[in-house]
Design a protein around this motif. Structure first.
Motif, mmCIF file in Angstrom:
data_model
loop_
_atom_site.group_PDB
_atom_site.id
_atom_site.type_symbol
_atom_site.label_atom_id
_atom_site.label_comp_id
_atom_site.label_asym_id
_atom_site.label_seq_id
_atom_site.Cartn_x
_atom_site.Cartn_y
_atom_site.Cartn_z
ATOM 1 N N MET A 1 40.484 54.960 21.608
ATOM 2 C CA MET A 1 40.515 54.090 22.778
ATOM 3 C C MET A 1 40.903 52.677 22.333
ATOM 4 N N PRO A 2 41.855 52.051 22.999
ATOM 5 C CA PRO A 2 42.247 50.683 22.639
ATOM 6 C C PRO A 2 41.093 49.700 22.850
ATOM 7 N N LEU A 3 41.041 48.697 22.005
ATOM 8 C CA LEU A 3 40.078 47.613 22.166
ATOM 9 C C LEU A 3 40.455 46.769 23.384
ATOM 10 N N LEU A 4 41.765 46.527 23.523
ATOM 11 C CA LEU A 4 42.294 45.751 24.641
ATOM 12 C C LEU A 4 43.495 46.488 25.208
ATOM 13 N N GLU A 5 43.477 46.749 26.488
ATOM 14 C CA GLU A 5 44.584 47.445 27.140
ATOM 15 C C GLU A 5 44.995 46.688 28.397
ATOM 16 N N ILE A 6 46.198 46.144 28.364
ATOM 17 C CA ILE A 6 46.739 45.361 29.468
ATOM 18 C C ILE A 6 47.820 46.190 30.148
ATOM 19 N N GLU A 7 47.729 46.330 31.464
ATOM 20 C CA GLU A 7 48.736 47.080 32.216
ATOM 21 C C GLU A 7 49.161 46.282 33.440
ATOM 22 N N ASN A 8 50.456 46.032 33.522
ATOM 23 C CA ASN A 8 51.061 45.355 34.675
ATOM 24 C C ASN A 8 50.359 44.053 35.049
ATOM 25 N N LEU A 9 50.004 43.272 34.038
ATOM 26 C CA LEU A 9 49.358 41.992 34.290
ATOM 27 C C LEU A 9 50.397 40.987 34.784
ATOM 28 N N SER A 10 50.113 40.363 35.904
ATOM 29 C CA SER A 10 50.986 39.338 36.476
ATOM 30 C C SER A 10 50.168 38.091 36.739
ATOM 31 N N SER A 47 51.298 31.722 27.023
ATOM 32 C CA SER A 47 50.018 31.052 27.268
ATOM 33 C C SER A 47 49.448 31.439 28.622
ATOM 34 N N GLN A 48 50.280 31.534 29.644
ATOM 35 C CA GLN A 48 49.786 31.891 30.975
ATOM 36 C C GLN A 48 49.206 33.304 30.991
ATOM 37 N N THR A 49 49.815 34.211 30.227
ATOM 38 C CA THR A 49 49.289 35.573 30.125
ATOM 39 C C THR A 49 47.874 35.541 29.573
ATOM 40 N N MET A 50 47.678 34.830 28.479
ATOM 41 C CA MET A 50 46.369 34.792 27.834
ATOM 42 C C MET A 50 45.350 33.989 28.642
ATOM 43 N N LEU A 51 45.779 32.876 29.225
ATOM 44 C CA LEU A 51 44.868 32.103 30.069
ATOM 45 C C LEU A 51 44.420 32.921 31.279
ATOM 46 N N GLY A 52 45.345 33.685 31.856
ATOM 47 C CA GLY A 52 44.985 34.564 32.969
ATOM 48 C C GLY A 52 44.009 35.638 32.541
ATOM 49 N N LEU A 53 44.249 36.220 31.392
ATOM 50 C CA LEU A 53 43.365 37.256 30.856
ATOM 51 C C LEU A 53 41.952 36.722 30.653
ATOM 52 N N PHE A 69 38.896 45.392 28.298
ATOM 53 C CA PHE A 69 38.406 45.022 26.980
ATOM 54 C C PHE A 69 37.177 45.872 26.703
ATOM 55 N N ASN A 70 37.260 46.715 25.684
ATOM 56 C CA ASN A 70 36.187 47.682 25.395
ATOM 57 C C ASN A 70 35.832 48.498 26.636
ATOM 58 N N GLY A 71 36.834 48.830 27.426
ATOM 59 C CA GLY A 71 36.632 49.631 28.621
ATOM 60 C C GLY A 71 36.132 48.859 29.829
ATOM 61 N N GLU A 72 35.933 47.559 29.701
ATOM 62 C CA GLU A 72 35.416 46.727 30.784
ATOM 63 C C GLU A 72 36.559 45.949 31.434
ATOM 64 N N ARG A 86 34.053 34.925 26.062
ATOM 65 C CA ARG A 86 34.906 33.893 25.462
ATOM 66 C C ARG A 86 34.182 33.211 24.312
ATOM 67 N N GLY A 87 34.855 33.161 23.176
ATOM 68 C CA GLY A 87 34.300 32.503 22.000
ATOM 69 C C GLY A 87 33.466 33.410 21.126
ATOM 70 N N SER A 88 32.914 34.482 21.691
ATOM 71 C CA SER A 88 32.137 35.413 20.866
ATOM 72 C C SER A 88 32.941 36.680 20.576
ATOM 73 N N ALA A 89 33.566 37.252 21.588
ATOM 74 C CA ALA A 89 34.346 38.480 21.406
ATOM 75 C C ALA A 89 35.840 38.252 21.587
ATOM 76 N N LEU A 90 36.203 37.248 22.365
ATOM 77 C CA LEU A 90 37.605 36.948 22.663
ATOM 78 C C LEU A 90 37.884 35.462 22.460
ATOM 79 N N ALA A 91 39.062 35.169 21.939
ATOM 80 C CA ALA A 91 39.456 33.765 21.759
ATOM 81 C C ALA A 91 40.964 33.674 21.843
ATOM 82 N N LEU A 92 41.436 32.473 22.059
ATOM 83 C CA LEU A 92 42.857 32.186 22.164
ATOM 84 C C LEU A 92 43.190 31.097 21.160
#
Length: 107
Positions: A1-10, A47-53, A69-72, A86-92
């Motif tokens: 299972m992917p840790l992070l799976e993005i599909e059709n993010l706009s 940057s907009q992709t990641m900020l949106g995420l 992210f982890n199925g959530e 943010r900052g514990s499990a995910l960062a940019l």
């Protein structure tokens, strides 16, 4: 299972002239233990992709699609839960990595 799976993010923004679509249907996945670099020309939507995420868009920003992210599901996730991640499990790390990274610390 992917840790992070993005599909059709706009990512879109409401403006006085109407809706501006900054990112159109981005999809990718990241397996545990792997690294992923998002590269492209200035203004291509990295940057907009990641900020949106991460739920960090300005108030006129809108995100659609799926981001697991982890199925959530992150799209539409309550701010309190995003704050926990943010900052514990995910960062940019922005393009100017010299000011964002400390060379003697491991990532």
């Amino acid at each position: 299972m992917p840790l992070l799976e993005i599909e059709n993010l706009s990512v879109s923004f409401r403006t006085p002239r109407g809706i501006v679509r900054a990112v159109d249907s981005v999809s990718f996945s990241l397996e545990p233990g792997r690294c992923l670099g998002i590269v492209g020309e200035s203004g291509s939507g990295k940057s907009q992709t990641m900020l949106g995420l991460l739920g960090l868009l300005p108030s006129n920003g809108m995100v659609s699609g799926s981001a697991l992210f982890n199925g959530e599901q992150m799209v539409g996730m309550p701010r309190s839960r995003l704050d926990q991640l943010r900052g514990s499990a995910l960062a940019l790390i922005f393009q100017d990595s010299i000011t964002g990274l400390t060379p003697h610390m491991r990532i």
